[in-house]
Scaffold this motif. Structure first.
Motif, PDB file in Angstrom:
ATOM      1  N   ASP A   3       0.835  -1.203   0.000  1.00 27.48           N
ATOM      2  CA  ASP A   3       0.000   0.000   0.000  1.00 27.48           C
ATOM      3  C   ASP A   3       0.871   1.255   0.000  1.00 27.48           C
ATOM      4  O   ASP A   3       0.527   2.269  -0.608  1.00 27.48           O
ATOM      5  N   LEU A   4       1.995   1.167   0.700  1.00 29.55           N
ATOM      6  CA  LEU A   4       2.898   2.318   0.831  1.00 29.55           C
ATOM      7  C   LEU A   4       4.312   1.808   1.062  1.00 29.55           C
ATOM      8  O   LEU A   4       4.525   0.864   1.831  1.00 29.55           O
ATOM      9  N   SER A  48       4.007  -0.705  -5.456  1.00 29.35           N
ATOM     10  CA  SER A  48       3.380  -0.019  -4.331  1.00 29.35           C
ATOM     11  C   SER A  48       2.389   1.004  -4.847  1.00 29.35           C
ATOM     12  O   SER A  48       2.656   1.705  -5.833  1.00 29.35           O
ATOM     13  N   GLN A  50       1.604   3.674  -3.338  1.00 34.67           N
ATOM     14  CA  GLN A  50       2.139   4.995  -3.012  1.00 34.67           C
ATOM     15  C   GLN A  50       3.539   4.813  -2.465  1.00 34.67           C
ATOM     16  O   GLN A  50       3.830   3.836  -1.764  1.00 34.67           O
ATOM     17  N   SER A  51       4.411   5.740  -2.797  1.00 40.72           N
ATOM     18  CA  SER A  51       5.793   5.642  -2.327  1.00 40.72           C
ATOM     19  C   SER A  51       6.282   7.013  -1.870  1.00 40.72           C
ATOM     20  O   SER A  51       5.927   8.039  -2.453  1.00 40.72           O
ATOM     21  N   THR A 574      -3.534  16.094   4.938  1.00 38.06           N
ATOM     22  CA  THR A 574      -3.984  15.515   3.662  1.00 38.06           C
ATOM     23  C   THR A 574      -5.486  15.296   3.626  1.00 38.06           C
ATOM     24  O   THR A 574      -6.038  14.980   2.568  1.00 38.06           O
TER      25      THR A 574
END
Length: 586
Positions: A3-4, A48, A50-51, A574
């Motif tokens: 996911d990250l 991933s 998001q990175s 965010t």
């Protein structure tokens, strides 16, 4: 598929071990891989969603702040600022014996006035902002669980609220509890712990008073009451007994030692951690050393007694936007009533206005609220008040006192104080340390932080809105204690990180967080340590009903992650709200 991923950073994993370069893979809110980047290792290779590139940055667990007062703010502020601005991903509220549950219908205002007096949170903000909808403590947790949160929120059940609920006005007036009263309170406490309260808190310092001057319920509670509530807490589950002891504010020299005697005996009997506030006072500057010795011996004996230390001098900030030396001068009062904060700063710079205020005679203080007489104390404390500058210096030298600056200028100290507060269009703040600065340095704090029993606490996030902004402790710990201190020894970065991650999480039994290890909760900070800067405290007027509070921001936080979700990026919210209500182990 992650996911990250957080790649290329220097991981300070919370255990106290040396930092190392590694990539971190996160899936379903948990750390699923920590891959060291030794030599030519290419790091994580899986895809991933998001990175985050953390090259040149440090990567730490999210910070766990165990001493906050967001009990009311949780109703209207899912961000729980300012704590969330400083890398905090878990807060523990309900400290110092004050909270908002349980509550008898119709006694809500009494709890508000109790919180207002003890923690200097504007009562108008609490009245307008709290969305009541509970009576019992379990109902309070259920109500908070419906909130959309950016951080995880845990809380304790407070002695003041319990006494007021079980004993009514007798409890509020600190009358002695009967056997039936104690049994009723014990049942409430056990029920709260079983529902998920992380602990039970009580205040015994006479400095903690409601807005009407009445000491917090429980201040004079006898041992049979305290021990019965401790046993009830232990029956309910794994929890912490938290105390603001008698003598904490320096009003008694022998109080803290008498308190430690029963606290150690109670912790031994119930086999639960007990944590208490510890500061260095002017009246007994070496007493904290004896407290540390006793706590250390207790630990050696298998008894979990942990003093909470403050990471910097504990006192007050003041300026024209809050409390100061001129609040009772008629000219100032008239201008403040007529002008906006921005307009006020401009008018105060007018030489004629300055001269009028300095020449005015003070109006008499009122007996209530309790803070109304602060101006008189400030006027006579020029040699104990410091100009802390920008960026703020919390370990100032004697030549930075208002008195020393006035003597160097050949001026009256009050005139110098006026001009120093006038800087930055009247928004500048001066510091008056009450505790932890007897020798004019941080050596005592360093020793407190070094002790194996000590835990980082006392930030009072969300409280003392017009006096301090110590919710910024996590940033200060990193900048001052790991990087910038010049007047004495510092600590290794890994030690400072552990003191506010693994150690604080462990005290409250939060074993799923506090370290960056496989299987642990993915609460993470990515920090540009070289650029990390603590801002100057500024007064904001953003509480409900236009209430004011000191806010102290920071730059250098690249990202904050809660349960694998990025909640802050580049220091900005965010909009993600992955936070949960924490419920203790039953």
């Amino acid at each position: 598929m992650y996911d990250l991923t957080i790649t290329g950073g220097t991981v300070v994993d919370g255990t106290g071990d040396k930092p190392f370069r590694a990539d971190i893979g996160i899936k379903d809110g948990r750390v699923v891989e920590v891959r060291r980047r030794d030599g030519d290792d290419a790091g994580l290779t899986g895809e991933s969603a998001q990175s985050i590139d953390a090259t040149g940055k440090i990567v730490t667990p999210g910070f766990v702040d165990i001493h906050t007062h967001y009990d009311g703010q949780i109703s209207w502020d899912g961000l729980l600022e300012p704590s969330s601005q400083h890398g905090v991903t878990t807060v523990v509220s309900g400290n110092c014996g004050v909270g908002f549950a349980p509550v008898q219908p119709g006694r809500e205002q009494w709890l508000i006035e109790l919180m207002e007096g003890v923690e200097d949170i504007p009562g108008t903000a609490l009245t307008e902002g709290i969305k009541w909808g509970w009576e019992s403590f379990p109902e309070y947790l259920d109500a908070v669980e419906k909130q959309s949160l950016a951080v995880d929120f845990g809380t304790q059940i407070a002695h003041g609220a319990v006494r007021g609920y079980a004993m009514g006005d007798r409890g509020a007036r600190n009358e002695s509890a009967t056997e039936d009263d104690i049994a009723a309170m014990a049942q409430i406490v056990q029920e709260a712990i079983e529902a998920g309260a992380l602990g039970f808190s009580t205040s015994r310092t006479e400095a903690h008073r409601a807005i009407d001057g009445e000491p917090v319920p429980g201040t004079y509670a006898a041992e049979d009451e305290l021990f019965a509530l401790g046993r009830a807490m232990a029956r309910g589950g794994q929890a912490v007994f938290e105390v603001a002891p008698a003598g904490t504010a320096g009003e008694s020299l022998d109080g803290p030692m008498r308190e430690l005697d029963w606290m150690v005996r109670l912790a031994a009997e119930i086999d639960r951690p007990l944590s208490f506030a510890m500061v260095q006072t002017q009246s007994a500057p070496d007493l904290w050393k004896k407290q540390l010795d006793i706590a250390g011996q207790a630990l050696d004996d298998g008894i979990r007694v942990h003093p909470q230390f403050a990471a910097r001098p504990f006192g007050m900030l003041f300026g024209f936007a809050g409390y100061h030396a001129f609040t009772h001068r008629p000219t100032f009062r008239k201008l403040k009533a007529e002008l906006s904060p921005q307009e006020l700063g401009t008018r105060l710079a007018d030489p004629a206005v300055r001269a009028a205020i300095l020449a005015d005679t003070d109006l008499p203080p009122q007996p209530l609220p309790l803070f109304d007489a602060l101006y008189a104390m400030i006027q006579h404390a020029a040699d104990s008040i410091y100009a802390i500058g920008d960026p703020p210096d919390y370990e100032p030298t004697p030549d930075q006192t208002v008195g020393a600056i006035a003597r160097a200028r050949g001026e009256d100290p009050l005139a110098t104080m006026y001009d120093l507060m006038l800087e930055s269009n009247g928004t500048a703040m001066l510091m008056m340390p009450f505790f932890n600065y007897v020798e004019g340095n941080h050596d005592a704090i360093h020793e407190m932080m070094s002790h194996r029993a000590g835990v980082s606490g006392l930030s009072d996030g969300g409280a003392h809105c017009g006096l301090i902004c110590d919710a910024s402790y996590p940033t200060f710990m990193l900048t001052h204690w790991a990087r910038d201190r010049r007047r004495g020894p510092r600590f290794p970065l890994e030690y400072v990180v552990r003191k506010q991650t693994l150690d604080t999480a462990t005290l409250f039994g939060l074993t799923d967080r506090g370290v960056l290890k496989v299987g642990k909760k993915a609460d993470v900070n990515v920090i540009d340590l070289d650029a990390l800067t603590l801002g100057v405290p500024l007064m904001a007027y953003d509480l409900p009903a236009g209430g004011k509070r000191l806010i102290q921001g920071a730059s250098g936080y690249d990202a904050t992650v809660v349960s694998g979700v990025v909640t802050r990026l580049g220091g900005a919210d965010t909009g993600a709200r992955p936070g949960k209500v924490l419920r203790g182990v039953r």
